[in-house]
Write a protein that holds these residues in place. Sequence first.
Motif, PDB file in Angstrom:
ATOM      1  N   ALA A  77       0.825  -1.206   0.000  1.00  0.00           N
ATOM      2  CA  ALA A  77       0.000   0.000   0.000  1.00  0.00           C
ATOM      3  C   ALA A  77       0.860   1.257   0.000  1.00  0.00           C
ATOM      4  O   ALA A  77       0.551   2.233  -0.700  1.00  0.00           O
ATOM      5  N   ALA A  78       1.946   1.258   0.768  1.00  0.00           N
ATOM      6  CA  ALA A  78       2.845   2.421   0.793  1.00  0.00           C
ATOM      7  C   ALA A  78       3.469   2.649  -0.579  1.00  0.00           C
ATOM      8  O   ALA A  78       3.614   3.797  -1.034  1.00  0.00           O
ATOM      9  N   ALA A  79       3.824   1.569  -1.268  1.00  0.00           N
ATOM     10  CA  ALA A  79       4.393   1.705  -2.612  1.00  0.00           C
ATOM     11  C   ALA A  79       3.361   2.285  -3.579  1.00  0.00           C
ATOM     12  O   ALA A  79       3.694   3.129  -4.427  1.00  0.00           O
ATOM     13  N   ARG A  80       2.108   1.864  -3.454  1.00  0.00           N
ATOM     14  CA  ARG A  80       1.060   2.418  -4.313  1.00  0.00           C
ATOM     15  C   ARG A  80       0.892   3.917  -4.065  1.00  0.00           C
ATOM     16  O   ARG A  80       0.666   4.694  -4.995  1.00  0.00           O
ATOM     17  N   ILE A  81       0.989   4.330  -2.816  1.00  0.00           N
ATOM     18  CA  ILE A  81       0.852   5.747  -2.481  1.00  0.00           C
ATOM     19  C   ILE A  81       1.963   6.551  -3.136  1.00  0.00           C
ATOM     20  O   ILE A  81       1.721   7.608  -3.743  1.00  0.00           O
ATOM     21  N   ARG A  82       3.190   6.082  -3.040  1.00  0.00           N
ATOM     22  CA  ARG A  82       4.316   6.798  -3.659  1.00  0.00           C
ATOM     23  C   ARG A  82       4.151   6.859  -5.177  1.00  0.00           C
ATOM     24  O   ARG A  82       4.422   7.887  -5.799  1.00  0.00           O
ATOM     25  N   GLU A  83       3.713   5.746  -5.770  1.00  0.00           N
ATOM     26  CA  GLU A  83       3.542   5.701  -7.224  1.00  0.00           C
ATOM     27  C   GLU A  83       2.500   6.703  -7.700  1.00  0.00           C
ATOM     28  O   GLU A  83       2.570   7.191  -8.833  1.00  0.00           O
ATOM     29  N   ARG A  84       1.556   7.045  -6.823  1.00  0.00           N
ATOM     30  CA  ARG A  84       0.457   7.947  -7.197  1.00  0.00           C
ATOM     31  C   ARG A  84       0.641   9.347  -6.614  1.00  0.00           C
ATOM     32  O   ARG A  84      -0.313  10.076  -6.409  1.00  0.00           O
ATOM     33  N   VAL A  85       1.892   9.701  -6.340  1.00  0.00           N
ATOM     34  CA  VAL A  85       2.296  11.039  -5.924  1.00  0.00           C
ATOM     35  C   VAL A  85       1.779  11.394  -4.530  1.00  0.00           C
ATOM     36  O   VAL A  85       1.650  12.564  -4.186  1.00  0.00           O
ATOM     37  N   GLY A  86       1.475  10.381  -3.727  1.00  0.00           N
ATOM     38  CA  GLY A  86       1.206  10.620  -2.318  1.00  0.00           C
ATOM     39  C   GLY A  86       2.510  10.627  -1.547  1.00  0.00           C
ATOM     40  O   GLY A  86       3.601  10.501  -2.111  1.00  0.00           O
ATOM     41  N   THR A  87       2.421  10.769  -0.233  1.00  0.00           N
ATOM     42  CA  THR A  87       3.594  10.876   0.623  1.00  0.00           C
ATOM     43  C   THR A  87       3.527   9.834   1.728  1.00  0.00           C
ATOM     44  O   THR A  87       2.480   9.647   2.351  1.00  0.00           O
ATOM     45  N   VAL A  88       4.632   9.165   1.970  1.00  0.00           N
ATOM     46  CA  VAL A  88       4.765   8.283   3.121  1.00  0.00           C
ATOM     47  C   VAL A  88       5.632   9.022   4.128  1.00  0.00           C
ATOM     48  O   VAL A  88       6.836   9.159   3.944  1.00  0.00           O
ATOM     49  N   ALA A  89       5.005   9.530   5.200  1.00  0.00           N
ATOM     50  CA  ALA A  89       5.704  10.394   6.144  1.00  0.00           C
ATOM     51  C   ALA A  89       6.424   9.611   7.227  1.00  0.00           C
ATOM     52  O   ALA A  89       7.550   9.955   7.612  1.00  0.00           O
ATOM     53  N   VAL A  90       5.784   8.561   7.745  1.00  0.00           N
ATOM     54  CA  VAL A  90       6.357   7.754   8.814  1.00  0.00           C
ATOM     55  C   VAL A  90       6.075   6.288   8.519  1.00  0.00           C
ATOM     56  O   VAL A  90       4.935   5.905   8.256  1.00  0.00           O
ATOM     57  N   GLY A  91       7.126   5.457   8.569  1.00  0.00           N
ATOM     58  CA  GLY A  91       6.945   4.024   8.406  1.00  0.00           C
ATOM     59  C   GLY A  91       7.151   3.555   6.972  1.00  0.00           C
ATOM     60  O   GLY A  91       7.676   4.293   6.131  1.00  0.00           O
ATOM     61  N   PRO A  92       6.704   2.313   6.725  1.00  0.00           N
ATOM     62  CA  PRO A  92       5.996   1.417   7.637  1.00  0.00           C
ATOM     63  C   PRO A  92       6.876   0.971   8.822  1.00  0.00           C
ATOM     64  O   PRO A  92       8.078   0.754   8.674  1.00  0.00           O
ATOM     65  N   VAL A  93       6.234   0.860   9.992  1.00  0.00           N
ATOM     66  CA  VAL A  93       6.900   0.418  11.213  1.00  0.00           C
ATOM     67  C   VAL A  93       6.077  -0.694  11.843  1.00  0.00           C
ATOM     68  O   VAL A  93       4.869  -0.787  11.640  1.00  0.00           O
ATOM     69  N   SER A  94       6.768  -1.527  12.625  1.00  0.00           N
ATOM     70  CA  SER A  94       6.108  -2.650  13.294  1.00  0.00           C
ATOM     71  C   SER A  94       5.736  -2.274  14.718  1.00  0.00           C
ATOM     72  O   SER A  94       6.437  -1.498  15.373  1.00  0.00           O
ATOM     73  N   PHE A  95       4.621  -2.835  15.202  1.00  0.00           N
ATOM     74  CA  PHE A  95       4.131  -2.573  16.545  1.00  0.00           C
ATOM     75  C   PHE A  95       3.936  -3.885  17.286  1.00  0.00           C
ATOM     76  O   PHE A  95       3.807  -4.946  16.674  1.00  0.00           O
ATOM     77  N   PRO A  96       3.896  -3.820  18.633  1.00  0.00           N
ATOM     78  CA  PRO A  96       3.622  -5.028  19.412  1.00  0.00           C
ATOM     79  C   PRO A  96       2.299  -5.652  19.004  1.00  0.00           C
ATOM     80  O   PRO A  96       1.333  -4.958  18.691  1.00  0.00           O
ATOM     81  N   GLY A  97       2.258  -6.976  18.990  1.00  0.00           N
ATOM     82  CA  GLY A  97       1.039  -7.668  18.616  1.00  0.00           C
ATOM     83  C   GLY A  97       0.961  -8.033  17.154  1.00  0.00           C
ATOM     84  O   GLY A  97      -0.035  -8.589  16.705  1.00  0.00           O
ATOM     85  N   GLY A  98       1.999  -7.699  16.389  1.00  0.00           N
ATOM     86  CA  GLY A  98       2.065  -8.130  15.003  1.00  0.00           C
ATOM     87  C   GLY A  98       1.574  -7.137  13.983  1.00  0.00           C
ATOM     88  O   GLY A  98       1.578  -7.426  12.785  1.00  0.00           O
ATOM     89  N   GLY A  99       1.145  -5.958  14.395  1.00  0.00           N
ATOM     90  CA  GLY A  99       0.662  -4.975  13.437  1.00  0.00           C
ATOM     91  C   GLY A  99       1.780  -4.148  12.834  1.00  0.00           C
ATOM     92  O   GLY A  99       2.842  -3.968  13.424  1.00  0.00           O
ATOM     93  N   ARG A 100       1.517  -3.629  11.639  1.00  0.00           N
ATOM     94  CA  ARG A 100       2.444  -2.724  10.973  1.00  0.00           C
ATOM     95  C   ARG A 100       1.643  -1.556  10.421  1.00  0.00           C
ATOM     96  O   ARG A 100       0.515  -1.728   9.957  1.00  0.00           O
ATOM     97  N   ALA A 101       2.220  -0.364  10.477  1.00  0.00           N
ATOM     98  CA  ALA A 101       1.468   0.826  10.083  1.00  0.00           C
ATOM     99  C   ALA A 101       2.383   1.846   9.433  1.00  0.00           C
ATOM    100  O   ALA A 101       3.612   1.808   9.567  1.00  0.00           O
TER     101      ALA A 101
END
Length: 262
Positions: A77-101
């Motif tokens: 999803a982050a790659a799709r955002i960059r490809e469509r001229v969006g911005t990835v400001a923070v992350g992706p990062v991993s969180f406790p419990g198995g989530g990534r955001a």
Amino acid sequence: MFGAPCWVSLMARDLEASQRFYGAVAGWTFRPARLGSAFSVAVLDGVPVAGIGALAGDLAVAVAWTPYFAVDDVDVAAARIRERVGTVAVGPVSFPGGGRAALVADPDGAVFGIWQGPVSAGWRVGRGSSPAWLELRTRNAFDAALFYGEVLEWATGRAGCCEVSYEEEQVVLRQGGEPVARLDSGPVEVGAYTPHTRPRWHVHFRVPELDPAVEAALDLGGRTVSVVTSDGRERSIMLRDPDGALFTLTERIGEAGEEGAD
């Protein structure tokens, strides 16, 4: 679940001050989050409502409410955002419990999050204690719908995807046939300083009684941004919390508002 709103979070400066404000205004209580001492989870009637993270100063970002959308793969999803001229400001990062955001922005600068991982049971926009509504205020709702549709796989025909329709001059996002977000074209300016005119995601929270909630907000340093409006079913008002985060409070009116209530 993918493509649908799965959480809302306030990027705040002071955790205790935010908890005092929203506890008085919305009736929330708070419990610690697993992410550390700078985070808490707001709870209403025993159900998680939203998160608060006191990281606005550390990350040098505006104090604001931010919706998160579920994705199967946050890196894709982050790659799709960059490809469509969006911005990835923070992350992706991993969180406790198995989530990534990741914290991201669309091409017009409206900030949102993407989340890969487990979601809170019972949390769904428009139901129970969850936020009443999400709204994207942007320059062109159709262009925005194309961007989000491609990033979040809306209206792809894939089983379980969210559907998009055009209703009353708005693009409406539906999850399982139920509306969860609106995309509105309006008088916004890309890069404008004033929060009212920047493209942004906006969160609506339902309260049992609007007037006491507004009074509590004003007593604790909040400010009204609009007058109270009514569509015959709901009364609503936009406010800013003491740090400037915009949000709307809404109250159901009489029996019309009871339809579909849990």
